[in-house]
Design an enzyme around this catalytic site. Sequence first.
Site, PDB file in Angstrom:
ATOM      1  N   CYS A   1       0.822  -1.187   0.000  1.00  0.00           N
ATOM      2  CA  CYS A   1       0.000   0.000   0.000  1.00  0.00           C
ATOM      3  C   CYS A   1       0.859   1.241   0.000  1.00  0.00           C
ATOM      4  O   CYS A   1       1.523   1.540   0.979  1.00  0.00           O
ATOM      5  CB  CYS A   1      -0.901   0.018   1.225  1.00  0.00           C
ATOM      6  SG  CYS A   1      -1.939  -1.424   1.267  1.00  0.00           S
ATOM      7  N   THR A   2       0.861   1.937  -1.099  1.00  0.00           N
ATOM      8  CA  THR A   2       1.595   3.180  -1.163  1.00  0.00           C
ATOM      9  C   THR A   2       0.624   4.293  -0.824  1.00  0.00           C
ATOM     10  O   THR A   2      -0.440   4.392  -1.410  1.00  0.00           O
ATOM     11  CB  THR A   2       2.169   3.390  -2.565  1.00  0.00           C
ATOM     12  OG1 THR A   2       2.916   2.239  -2.880  1.00  0.00           O
ATOM     13  CG2 THR A   2       3.043   4.604  -2.604  1.00  0.00           C
TER      14      THR A   2
END
Length: 597
Positions: A460-461
């Site tokens: 998850c950026t």
Amino acid sequence: MGSEKPLLQFVPVSSFVQPSFWNKLSELKINVDRLNDHEREICGFFSNIPSTWTTHILEVDSTSFNSSFNAQNNCVPFHGKIFNKNTIEQFKDCDKTELINKEGRRFLDDLKSGKILEKPSMLNFFFILSFSDLKKYHFYYWFAFPVPHNLQIILNEVSLISDRLSESQLSTLTEDYLQLNFYQKPYFLFHENKIHTLQSKLLEISEKNYGEYYFAFADYVNVGKHPKSQLCEESVDLNLKLMKWRLLPDIDLDKIKNVKCLLLGAGTLGCSVARNLIGWGVRNITFVDNATVSYSNPIRQHLFNYEDAVNNKLKAQAAADNLRKIFPAINSQSHQFTIPMPGHNVSENTTDLVKKTVEELKQLIQNHDMIFLLTDSRESRWLPTLLGIFFNKIIINVALGFDTYLIMRYGRQTGDGDQSVESDATGLHKIPGTELGCYFCNDVTAPGNSLKDRTLDQQCTVTRPGVSSVAGALAVELAVSITQHEEGINAPAFYKIGPQSNINFSEEQAGILGIIPHSIRGFLSNFTHVLPATPKYNQCIACSNIVLEEYRNKGFEFLLQSFNSSKHLENLTGLSLLFVDSNYVDVLEIGDEDWES
Ligand SMILES: [Zn+2]
């Protein structure tokens, strides 16, 4: 006081003069009228727009001088005259009251003689007193709308037409109305289930039988089955029309309205793009997504709300439904599926399903004009990139980093592989629109399964909250600019190496809305944009002729090989594993289900 019956009221009319009206008037003055200042018959178009819009506008443009009306939808014709004076003194000294009285008397004569019965639209009347200073291109004018004095109509009873007429009577009425001549449409009679022109029946009406007749006039506000949504649609169009009138007379709003947009991804970017598209009056939006709305989504994904999360609604469905709540006239559709990706193995028992999905995506791409790539991983963009270019669609790709974003338009299938970059004397380079590169052109490796072997925090950026709104808005502005460029999808991209601030684009390099860059890279850390452009890479795993040809020849078989191993693409195009573009890592949105697992 309270029991007094209301009077029928009339709205005041405002005038709006399109610049083309003055152009035509100047042309006539110079070439035809010269020093002759006799009156000229003109016509205007009245848009009967809802009362929420405070002014009701009578518009004149270059067609106002035509001898017959250009029938326009939802417009009532107005008959007029222009008195164009030769000098500013004549314009100023003209006795306006006298002019109104004179025109009023003539109007009364026309009424008495029956002339108006032939063309009931003549009841809508205006005139213009003007002076055109053709040397300075200044125009002085004054509009007048003479109306009968002290005319009072008391409303005895107000009821809906649907309470008085049956459904079949209403449908006959509608059919008859559409048959009416443009001049007869504003005022007519309804008698014994049929529409009649005023001329054909008026003499039969007497004090004894007038109760059997409906005296009807066109009120375009309540056209259609859903008056409120109709009002909404007309108001939306009026906002855009005002933009056209005031700032961009050459903009073609119908081109934007009729464009069919396919949004692949209904997350943060999908929501942002959709909202900006409806702002431009786009009417056809289709969402594709396979996720459901989770509790964390509504905060950043502007089309969803808490209820959608509670009900675990499908994102594409919720986005389409909620878009209709915002704007009922929208044609919004939804499709649920996961886009097949290279490096994501297809097992034997899922092959048929994947084949069906590919077919569905292919149909959707063929049936839309503009494809927005807004998914949350790099590899999910590969198939729509290939198919979009194969079918020569306008493709806009948007990718996000933490505080950076990339918006890019693609070239198209050309077949000649001519990748010429031209340069001019000012150091400005030009790439033909057909030859622009795609998101994968800079890659030297095919996309694999980016979710493999990653922990959640790596998957998850996180992005700054404004990034998707800014990028979504820019993507739509770029897309709309393409529709307004005379070369459309083939519009060339210009770029300059070095500082971007001193680029001066000439008028012919730009479209109606300005230049059309190949890509826009934005950096929130210093609030800047650069506009790089790159030609197609002839070994690109998505847009090169090698890949397009392979797809043309082998179809699904080739796609399946690529899904099963991204090495297949590398071998096909001759790429070697050297480098991975790490500027735009895959952005995944955090869903609650991720935390639970
Ligand atoms: Zn490419």
